[in-house]
Motif scaffolding. Structure first.
Motif, PDB file in Angstrom:
ATOM      1  N   TRP A  62       0.795  -1.491   0.355  1.00 24.68           N
ATOM      2  CA  TRP A  62       0.203   0.102   0.197  1.00 24.68           C
ATOM      3  C   TRP A  62       0.709   1.130   0.401  1.00 24.68           C
ATOM      4  O   TRP A  62       2.012   1.829   0.302  1.00 24.68           O
ATOM      5  CB  TRP A  62      -0.350   0.236   1.191  1.00 24.68           C
ATOM      6  CG  TRP A  62      -2.054  -1.363   1.337  1.00 24.68           C
ATOM      7  CD1 TRP A  62      -1.938  -2.557   1.413  1.00 24.68           C
ATOM      8  CD2 TRP A  62      -3.215  -0.854   0.606  1.00 24.68           C
ATOM      9  NE1 TRP A  62      -3.293  -3.269   1.503  1.00 24.68           N
ATOM     10  CE2 TRP A  62      -3.914  -2.220   0.776  1.00 24.68           C
ATOM     11  CE3 TRP A  62      -4.006   0.015  -0.251  1.00 24.68           C
ATOM     12  CZ2 TRP A  62      -5.102  -2.486   0.382  1.00 24.68           C
ATOM     13  CZ3 TRP A  62      -5.384  -0.240  -0.543  1.00 24.68           C
ATOM     14  CH2 TRP A  62      -5.622  -1.655  -0.324  1.00 24.68           C
ATOM     15  N   VAL A  63       0.155   2.184  -0.214  1.00 31.62           N
ATOM     16  CA  VAL A  63       1.033   3.201  -0.814  1.00 31.62           C
ATOM     17  C   VAL A  63       0.421   4.844  -0.791  1.00 31.62           C
ATOM     18  O   VAL A  63      -1.110   4.849  -0.588  1.00 31.62           O
ATOM     19  CB  VAL A  63       1.192   3.749  -2.517  1.00 31.62           C
ATOM     20  CG1 VAL A  63       1.944   5.095  -2.297  1.00 31.62           C
ATOM     21  CG2 VAL A  63       2.666   2.854  -2.750  1.00 31.62           C
ATOM     22  N   LEU A  64       0.707   5.582   0.175  1.00 30.48           N
ATOM     23  CA  LEU A  64      -0.037   6.934   1.193  1.00 30.48           C
ATOM     24  C   LEU A  64       1.360   7.982   0.427  1.00 30.48           C
ATOM     25  O   LEU A  64       2.323   7.546   0.912  1.00 30.48           O
ATOM     26  CB  LEU A  64       0.493   6.239   2.277  1.00 30.48           C
ATOM     27  CG  LEU A  64      -0.706   8.189   2.981  1.00 30.48           C
ATOM     28  CD1 LEU A  64      -1.449   7.352   4.403  1.00 30.48           C
ATOM     29  CD2 LEU A  64       0.067   8.962   3.426  1.00 30.48           C
ATOM     30  N   VAL A  71      -5.974   9.745   0.667  1.00 31.03           N
ATOM     31  CA  VAL A  71      -5.927   7.926  -0.207  1.00 31.03           C
ATOM     32  C   VAL A  71      -5.152   7.439  -0.470  1.00 31.03           C
ATOM     33  O   VAL A  71      -3.296   7.395  -0.470  1.00 31.03           O
ATOM     34  CB  VAL A  71      -6.171   8.899  -1.804  1.00 31.03           C
ATOM     35  CG1 VAL A  71      -5.790   8.237  -2.721  1.00 31.03           C
ATOM     36  CG2 VAL A  71      -7.464   9.665  -2.040  1.00 31.03           C
ATOM     37  N   ILE A  72      -5.404   5.702   0.657  1.00 28.74           N
ATOM     38  CA  ILE A  72      -4.398   4.961   0.003  1.00 28.74           C
ATOM     39  C   ILE A  72      -4.348   3.614  -1.444  1.00 28.74           C
ATOM     40  O   ILE A  72      -5.641   3.321  -1.252  1.00 28.74           O
ATOM     41  CB  ILE A  72      -3.900   4.212   1.892  1.00 28.74           C
ATOM     42  CG1 ILE A  72      -4.110   5.468   2.504  1.00 28.74           C
ATOM     43  CG2 ILE A  72      -3.468   2.673   1.326  1.00 28.74           C
ATOM     44  CD1 ILE A  72      -5.390   5.939   2.717  1.00 28.74           C
ATOM     45  N   ILE A  73      -3.473   3.469  -1.528  1.00 27.85           N
ATOM     46  CA  ILE A  73      -3.872   2.494  -3.091  1.00 27.85           C
ATOM     47  C   ILE A  73      -2.345   1.779  -2.848  1.00 27.85           C
ATOM     48  O   ILE A  73      -1.135   1.602  -2.032  1.00 27.85           O
ATOM     49  CB  ILE A  73      -3.232   3.843  -4.371  1.00 27.85           C
ATOM     50  CG1 ILE A  73      -4.473   5.295  -4.441  1.00 27.85           C
ATOM     51  CG2 ILE A  73      -3.991   3.271  -5.702  1.00 27.85           C
ATOM     52  CD1 ILE A  73      -4.068   6.520  -4.877  1.00 27.85           C
ATOM     53  N   ARG A  74      -3.345   0.109  -3.622  1.00 29.25           N
ATOM     54  CA  ARG A  74      -2.745  -0.470  -3.591  1.00 29.25           C
ATOM     55  C   ARG A  74      -1.121  -0.181  -5.028  1.00 29.25           C
ATOM     56  O   ARG A  74      -1.296   0.263  -5.481  1.00 29.25           O
ATOM     57  CB  ARG A  74      -2.850  -1.652  -4.462  1.00 29.25           C
ATOM     58  CG  ARG A  74      -4.072  -2.787  -3.180  1.00 29.25           C
ATOM     59  CD  ARG A  74      -3.478  -3.644  -2.536  1.00 29.25           C
ATOM     60  NE  ARG A  74      -2.578  -4.198  -3.241  1.00 29.25           N
ATOM     61  CZ  ARG A  74      -3.373  -5.420  -3.438  1.00 29.25           C
ATOM     62  NH1 ARG A  74      -4.156  -6.074  -3.431  1.00 29.25           N
ATOM     63  NH2 ARG A  74      -2.341  -6.589  -4.372  1.00 29.25           N
ATOM     64  N   ARG A  75      -0.465  -0.452  -4.122  1.00 26.41           N
ATOM     65  CA  ARG A  75       1.935   0.226  -4.759  1.00 26.41           C
ATOM     66  C   ARG A  75       0.706  -0.102  -6.204  1.00 26.41           C
ATOM     67  O   ARG A  75       1.367  -0.375  -7.094  1.00 26.41           O
ATOM     68  CB  ARG A  75       1.927  -0.468  -4.645  1.00 26.41           C
ATOM     69  CG  ARG A  75       4.059  -0.312  -5.247  1.00 26.41           C
ATOM     70  CD  ARG A  75       4.592  -0.188  -4.313  1.00 26.41           C
ATOM     71  NE  ARG A  75       5.074  -1.819  -4.157  1.00 26.41           N
ATOM     72  CZ  ARG A  75       5.559  -3.359  -4.686  1.00 26.41           C
ATOM     73  NH1 ARG A  75       5.694  -3.275  -6.009  1.00 26.41           N
ATOM     74  NH2 ARG A  75       5.419  -4.188  -4.474  1.00 26.41           N
TER      75      ARG A  75
END
Length: 282
Positions: free
Chosen positions: A98-100, A169-173
């Motif tokens: 996960w990427v923030l 917003v946190i997104i799957r890398r």
């Protein structure tokens, strides 16, 4: 790669790893509070990836001290082509699922990463997590809390800003990489562009009804100084993703609202304005 395929590779919450991307260039006194706000929430598996463009305000000394004190802080100091390029360079080094994105003058609200882990546990198929956010004055005082919205095209067209604050917003890398990361051609609205691309691919989203990131407004911020660039770039993005006359009308409404928001933004930070809003709401 479709979101369903991405979801199949999700690790259990016990091994969830979050990579926090921090682009920086002469962020001044706001940099250390930003990093500390994230550092105190990290698990042993998480990491903070600082991408500094060669700060000359003493930030490099602080970065060196942070890296020496904690191996979870990983920094590269090198020239780049702007904020989007810095984010892409940090993304290329990320090892988390996960990427923030944390700007060097914003902060991660206490309990944010705990909320992220709970959302991953409760929605294992989600690819994008969105939360609420706070607005801060320069000194760190909280102006107010604001709700994030699901990332959808029509929402983006009609709003004066992103559906959800970029720092919430946190997104799957792997999904973010499949979208191409951040647009290097944009100076101010790389988050807005990314959200249009997210909306276009319609991944599974999960909303977190708690503040995740906090946006700090100060005299040196982009929002204070580059509002014209924000306005022009946002209008072009709205028109690019508007696929019908109705969508274009929504985009025009969003542009007018955005212009108005820039004109009154400083007024919105005053205690008098907040009291007036409270009275009107009551």
């Amino acid at each position: 790669m479709r979101s369903a395929e991405l979801a199949d590779t999700t690790d259990s919450t016990e091994t969830v790893r979050v990579s926090i991307l921090v682009p920086s260039f002469n962020p001044g006194a706001h940099f250390e509070p930003a990093i500390r706000s994230a550092l105190r929430q990290l698990s042993a598996l998480d990491e903070i990836l600082i991408q500094d463009a060669g700060s000359t305000d003493g930030t490099q000394n602080l970065i060196a001290a942070l890296v020496e004190a904690d191996p979870r802080v990983k920094a590269v100091v090198e020239s780049d082509e702007g904020q989007s390029d810095a984010l892409n360079r940090a993304l290329a080094r990320a090892g988390g699922q996960w990427v923030l994105w944390l700007n060097a003058d914003d902060v991660l609200v206490e309990g944010a990463l705990a909320a992220v882990r709970a959302a991953v546990r409760d929605s294992p198929g989600a690819t994008v997590l969105t939360g609420d956010h706070q607005l801060l004055r320069a000194g760190g005082e909280v102006v107010g809390n604001y709700h994030g919205k699901p990332i959808e095209t029509r929402t983006l067209l009609r709003r004066s800003t992103c559906a959800s604050f970029s720092g919430s917003v946190i997104i799957r890398r792997d999904y973010l990489e499949s979208l191409g990361g951040f647009d290097k051609h944009l100076h101010c609205t790389m988050d807005y562009s990314l959200q249009f691309r997210i909306a276009e691919t319609a991944p599974e989203q999960r909303s977190m009804p708690v503040p995740i990131g906090a946006l700090r407004f100060h005299d040196a911020s982009k929002s204070a100084n580059l509002w014209r660039t924000f306005l022009v770039e946002s209008f072009r993005l709205r028109m690019r993703y508007a696929t019908s006359p109705a969508d274009r009308l929504l985009g025009l409404v969003g542009t007018v609202e955005q212009l108005a928001s820039f004109l009154v933004f400083r007024i919105r930070l005053t205690p008098g304005y907040r009291r007036l809003r409270g009275v009107l709401r009551d």
